[in-house]
Design a protein around this motif. Structure first.
Motif, PDB file in Angstrom:
ATOM      1  N   UNK A  29      28.164  51.988   9.649  1.00 24.85           N
ATOM      2  CA  UNK A  29      27.885  51.594   8.267  1.00 24.85           C
ATOM      3  C   UNK A  29      26.762  52.442   7.689  1.00 24.85           C
ATOM      4  N   UNK A  30      25.718  52.673   8.488  1.00 19.76           N
ATOM      5  CA  UNK A  30      24.598  53.495   8.026  1.00 19.76           C
ATOM      6  C   UNK A  30      25.030  54.936   7.749  1.00 19.76           C
ATOM      7  N   UNK A  31      25.839  55.503   8.647  1.00 20.60           N
ATOM      8  CA  UNK A  31      26.334  56.870   8.436  1.00 20.60           C
ATOM      9  C   UNK A  31      27.206  56.940   7.174  1.00 20.60           C
ATOM     10  N   UNK A  32      28.040  55.925   6.986  1.00 20.15           N
ATOM     11  CA  UNK A  32      28.930  55.878   5.829  1.00 20.15           C
ATOM     12  C   UNK A  32      28.137  55.758   4.528  1.00 20.15           C
ATOM     13  N   UNK A  83      37.951  56.555  11.211  1.00 19.41           N
ATOM     14  CA  UNK A  83      38.332  57.951  10.996  1.00 19.41           C
ATOM     15  C   UNK A  83      37.132  58.879  10.970  1.00 19.41           C
ATOM     16  N   UNK A  84      35.943  58.346  10.704  1.00 16.29           N
ATOM     17  CA  UNK A  84      34.753  59.186  10.786  1.00 16.29           C
ATOM     18  C   UNK A  84      34.523  59.648  12.219  1.00 16.29           C
ATOM     19  N   UNK A 208      35.593  57.758   4.583  1.00 16.92           N
ATOM     20  CA  UNK A 208      35.228  58.694   5.649  1.00 16.92           C
ATOM     21  C   UNK A 208      34.034  59.542   5.215  1.00 16.92           C
ATOM     22  N   UNK A 209      33.032  58.875   4.640  1.00 18.58           N
ATOM     23  CA  UNK A 209      31.910  59.590   4.052  1.00 18.58           C
ATOM     24  C   UNK A 209      30.875  60.056   5.060  1.00 18.58           C
ATOM     25  N   UNK A 359      39.727  54.269   4.612  1.00 17.03           N
ATOM     26  CA  UNK A 359      40.051  55.421   5.453  1.00 17.03           C
ATOM     27  C   UNK A 359      41.550  55.547   5.709  1.00 17.03           C
ATOM     28  N   UNK A 360      42.238  54.411   5.734  1.00  9.67           N
ATOM     29  CA  UNK A 360      43.644  54.426   6.152  1.00  9.67           C
ATOM     30  C   UNK A 360      44.548  55.171   5.177  1.00  9.67           C
TER      31      UNK A 360
END
Length: 388
Positions: A29-32, A83-84, A208-209, A359-360
């Motif tokens: 969640x943090x990376x996104x 997907x990330x 996929x941010x 992402x899907x």
């Protein structure tokens, strides 16, 4: 026929899941939310030896097949990261294949060893804004000089360009109109991503941010002769070596996304009590989720069949494309049903299914659309006239 994973594949699945267990929902969640590349995850996968699963053993890789890589990528995407988690590492699975097959021993040692160790990252410069999936119409041009080439052009949807050290770059070295066949006159390079000559502009997108996608602008980038892969003018043929593995791996990743969404939906349905009973007791909840299981399961075995065919040197274009088609649809449907099962909470970030849902949709679009897959199957399998 043996419809089960090998002992080695079971060990791959368990090993990857053990690494991924160190990266929970809060991490992704943090990376996104910060659009931050998952460097810690990437390094952990490198330290586990997973970035070289399909690379030659003599260079530090495992020398395993696409089927094994598919099992690995399925484990990665179904273990919280979605997907990330896949996109952060999957260029290592298929992108360098042209180097493995057509590179010189010196090139393989110079380029592949740092990728396997996680010391360098690469991006894939093929798609262009005006060409899309019509790869023979790319316009990025590499002009010959005494010591190498000067490259100018644009690339689109180049993932990991913000963090990459190298770029696998497909160019034209002969204009399309001067070639006997449209596929002639293209040349493949693997070279430094020199940011004084290359602008990498991030594309803001739906999902996929954690892994960036970019528009790339190349202005007079010098590429030395030693960074050319194989012969001049044969690049399209070399790129084809990667297409079926890419479809197989993307399909496996899509199934991982769908299965993670389905797992979360089933868990919520068991725990959520409405009108004195868990909602998972209602057939209106049960049946859509059970249906998604059947589609994901059937798509997974198509993936493994396609991978087996590829690893055994047999034609697999139809199966690889069919696997990607089935997996993309199954993942999207499972993620959609997961959101609906959660009701209002499916719209909240807390339960993660909204991230998987966003992402899907990508799995139905990239790297090849459903429509082109169906056209390919109609022509190559059903012997119908070419439609495009």
């Amino acid at each position: 026929m043996d419809f089960q994973l090998t002992e080695q594949q079971i060990a791959i699945d368990e090993g990857v899941r053990k690494v991924c267990a160190g990266f929970d929902d809060a991490y992704w969640t943090e990376c996104e939310e910060k659009a931050r590349f998952p460097h810690e995850y990437y390094q952990a996968m490198a330290e586990g030896g997973w970035l070289g699963i399909t690379m030659p053993e003599e260079l530090g890789g495992s020398g395993l097949g696409v089927s094994d890589a598919a099992v690995m990528m399925h484990a990665a995407t179904s273990s919280n990261g979605g997907y990330s988690a896949a996109s952060a590492i999957h260029i290592n699975m298929f992108g360098p294949h042209a180097i493995v097959v057509h590179g010189t021993p010196e090139q393989k040692a110079r380029w592949l060893v740092p990728l396997i160790k996680g010391e360098q990252k690469a991006c894939f410069g093929v798609t262009e804004p005006d060409a899309g999936l019509d790869t023979t119409s790319i316009k990025t041009f590499a002009a010959r000089t005494n010591a190498g080439y000067r490259v100018k052009g644009r690339k689109m949807w180049t993932s990991t360009g913000q963090v990459a050290d190298k770029i696998l770059l497909l160019t034209r070295t002969t204009p399309k109109k001067e070639c006997k066949r449209p596929t002639d006159g293209m040349t493949l390079f693997y070279t430094d991503l020199d940011r004084t000559k290359v602008e990498v502009r991030r594309i803001h997108k739906m999902g996929r941010n954690a892994v960036d996608s970019n528009a790339v602008f190349i202005d007079d980038l010098f590429v030395p002769d030693e960074d050319r892969i194989g012969e001049e003018g044969q690049g399209f043929k070399y790129i084809l070596d990667s297409l079926n593995p890419e479809r197989i791996l993307v399909a496996s990743e899509a199934i991982g996304v769908g299965r993670d969404a389905l797992r979360r939906a089933a868990t919520y349905a068991r725990e959520r009590v409405v009108f004195g009973r868990p909602i998972g007791q209602n057939q209106g909840i049960q049946h859509p989720l059970a249906e998604s299981w059947t589609y994901l399961e059937s798509a997974y075995w198509m993936v493994l069949r396609a991978g087996w065919l590829y690893d055994n040197g047999r034609p697999c274009g139809a199966e690889a494309n069919a696997a990607k088609f089935l997996a993309g649809r199954a993942a999207f449907d499972a993620a959609t049903r997961a959101v609906m099962t959660h009701g209002g909470m499916g719209y909240a970030r807390e339960y993660q299914v909204e991230r998987l849902f966003r992402e899907s949709i990508l799995t139905r679009i990239a790297p090849v659309t459903e429509q082109l897959i169906l056209s390919f199957l109609a022509e190559r399998v059903l012997d119908l006239p070419k439609s495009y």
